[in-house]
Design a protein around this motif. Structure first.
Motif, short mmCIF file in Angstrom:
data_model
loop_
_atom_site.label_atom_id
_atom_site.label_comp_id
_atom_site.label_asym_id
_atom_site.label_seq_id
_atom_site.Cartn_x
_atom_site.Cartn_y
_atom_site.Cartn_z
N GLY A 199 0.78 -1.22 0.00
CA GLY A 199 0.00 0.00 0.00
C GLY A 199 0.81 1.27 0.00
O GLY A 199 0.25 2.38 0.06
N GLU A 200 2.14 1.15 -0.07
CA GLU A 200 3.01 2.33 0.00
C GLU A 200 3.99 2.38 -1.16
O GLU A 200 5.13 2.82 -1.01
N ALA A 201 3.55 1.92 -2.31
CA ALA A 201 4.41 1.95 -3.48
C ALA A 201 4.57 3.38 -4.00
O ALA A 201 3.96 4.33 -3.48
N TRP A 202 5.36 3.53 -5.03
CA TRP A 202 5.55 4.83 -5.66
C TRP A 202 4.21 5.34 -6.22
O TRP A 202 3.34 4.56 -6.61
N GLU A 203 4.05 6.65 -6.29
CA GLU A 203 2.77 7.23 -6.70
C GLU A 203 2.35 6.79 -8.09
O GLU A 203 1.16 6.66 -8.37
N ASP A 204 3.30 6.56 -8.98
CA ASP A 204 2.97 6.18 -10.35
C ASP A 204 3.08 4.67 -10.59
O ASP A 204 3.10 4.21 -11.73
N TRP A 205 3.11 3.90 -9.53
CA TRP A 205 3.26 2.45 -9.62
C TRP A 205 2.01 1.81 -10.21
O TRP A 205 0.89 2.19 -9.88
N LEU A 206 2.21 0.84 -11.08
CA LEU A 206 1.12 -0.01 -11.57
C LEU A 206 1.39 -1.43 -11.10
O LEU A 206 2.40 -2.03 -11.48
N SER A 207 0.50 -1.96 -10.29
CA SER A 207 0.67 -3.32 -9.80
C SER A 207 0.58 -4.31 -10.95
O SER A 207 -0.35 -4.28 -11.75
N THR A 208 1.54 -5.21 -11.00
CA THR A 208 1.64 -6.16 -12.11
C THR A 208 0.87 -7.44 -11.79
O THR A 208 0.46 -7.70 -10.65
N ARG A 209 0.69 -8.27 -12.79
CA ARG A 209 0.04 -9.56 -12.59
C ARG A 209 0.82 -10.40 -11.60
O ARG A 209 0.25 -11.14 -10.79
N TYR A 210 2.14 -10.31 -11.65
CA TYR A 210 2.95 -11.08 -10.71
C TYR A 210 2.70 -10.61 -9.30
O TYR A 210 2.58 -11.42 -8.37
N GLU A 211 2.63 -9.31 -9.09
CA GLU A 211 2.39 -8.80 -7.74
C GLU A 211 1.02 -9.24 -7.22
O GLU A 211 0.89 -9.64 -6.05
N GLN A 212 0.01 -9.20 -8.06
CA GLN A 212 -1.31 -9.63 -7.64
C GLN A 212 -1.31 -11.11 -7.27
O GLN A 212 -1.97 -11.52 -6.30
#
Length: 231
Positions: A199-212
């Motif tokens: 919940g504290e990633a970079w402001e422009d971060w896009l969560s990837t399929r791997y992260e999900q």
């Protein structure tokens, strides 16, 4: 610059599941056009530095191992004023990215479909202003930790290519990868900036399929930021 004519050992998959017909079309029609010339040993045996005039002086970013390409395309669309190189040896991931590029119609991406070390050989000193390393192969067995990207064999050539003050972002869900990253990256010429969690990633971060997938399986992401040290 690396001037050896020897081939390097490469660890990891290059091919996966059978490609769909559309993905084969993307590879046939788009890959050559988007690939940076003069990176491979065959095309540039003397390892002459790349001429970056094609980028017209724009900031140059790099994503190392872009997986399916969703973060890479997101960044290209979010920052049309920069040029981004994506490096990935896995053919299936490359094909997925090419489909996303067509859909998003981004025009500021270039690719190296191979070993990132070959790219480091020929990038000019200090040309990169931001680098992303998202969920790299964890190589979990202790005897394989030397294959991880966060070792000096990879990090020092990367540091040479990055401008003073340039940002390096690392995302991983493997605690031991965090440990090794925090130990090795500063030794290669980087200052630690911060480490954050879910919940504290970079402001422009896009969560990837791997992260999900990692989140579904109970693994927590870690986001680490470093800055290339001057000198």
């Amino acid at each position: 610059m690396y001037n050896s004519a020897e081939r390097r050992n490469f660890y990891g998959r290059v091919h996966g599941k059978t490609l769909r017909a559309s993905q084969k079309t993307y590879l046939d029609e788009d890959l050559a056009r988007l690939s940076l010339p003069g990176v491979t040993l065959d095309s540039n045996p003397v390892r002459a530095p790349l001429d970056l005039a094609r980028f017209h002086g724009k900031p140059l970013w790099l994503e190392i191992g872009f997986g399916g390409g969703e973060h890479l395309v997101h960044m290209a669309a979010t920052y049309p004023q920069v040029e981004i190189i994506g490096c990935e040896p896995f053919v299936n991931g490359i094909a997925m990215l090419l489909g996303k590029i067509r859909q998003a119609k981004v025009a500021n991406l270039s690719l190296h479909p191979g070993d990132v070390r070959d790219l480091f050989d020929v990038l000019p000193d200090g040309c990169l202003s931001k680098v992303f390393l998202n969920y790299p192969d964890p190589w979990p067995k202790a005897r394989h930790h030397r294959r991880r990207f966060v070792t000096q064999d990879y990090l020092r050539p990367l540091a040479r290519c990055m401008a003073p003050g340039a940002e390096l972002r690392v995302a991983t869900d493997i605690p031991d990868y965090v440990r090794q990253t925090l130990e090795e990256v500063p030794q290669a010429g980087f200052d630690f900036v911060q480490q954050t969690g879910p919940g504290e990633a970079w402001e422009d971060w896009l969560s990837t399929r791997y992260e999900q997938k990692a989140l579904r399986e109970g693994r927590q992401p870690h986001y680490l930021t470093f800055q290339r040290r001057a000198g």
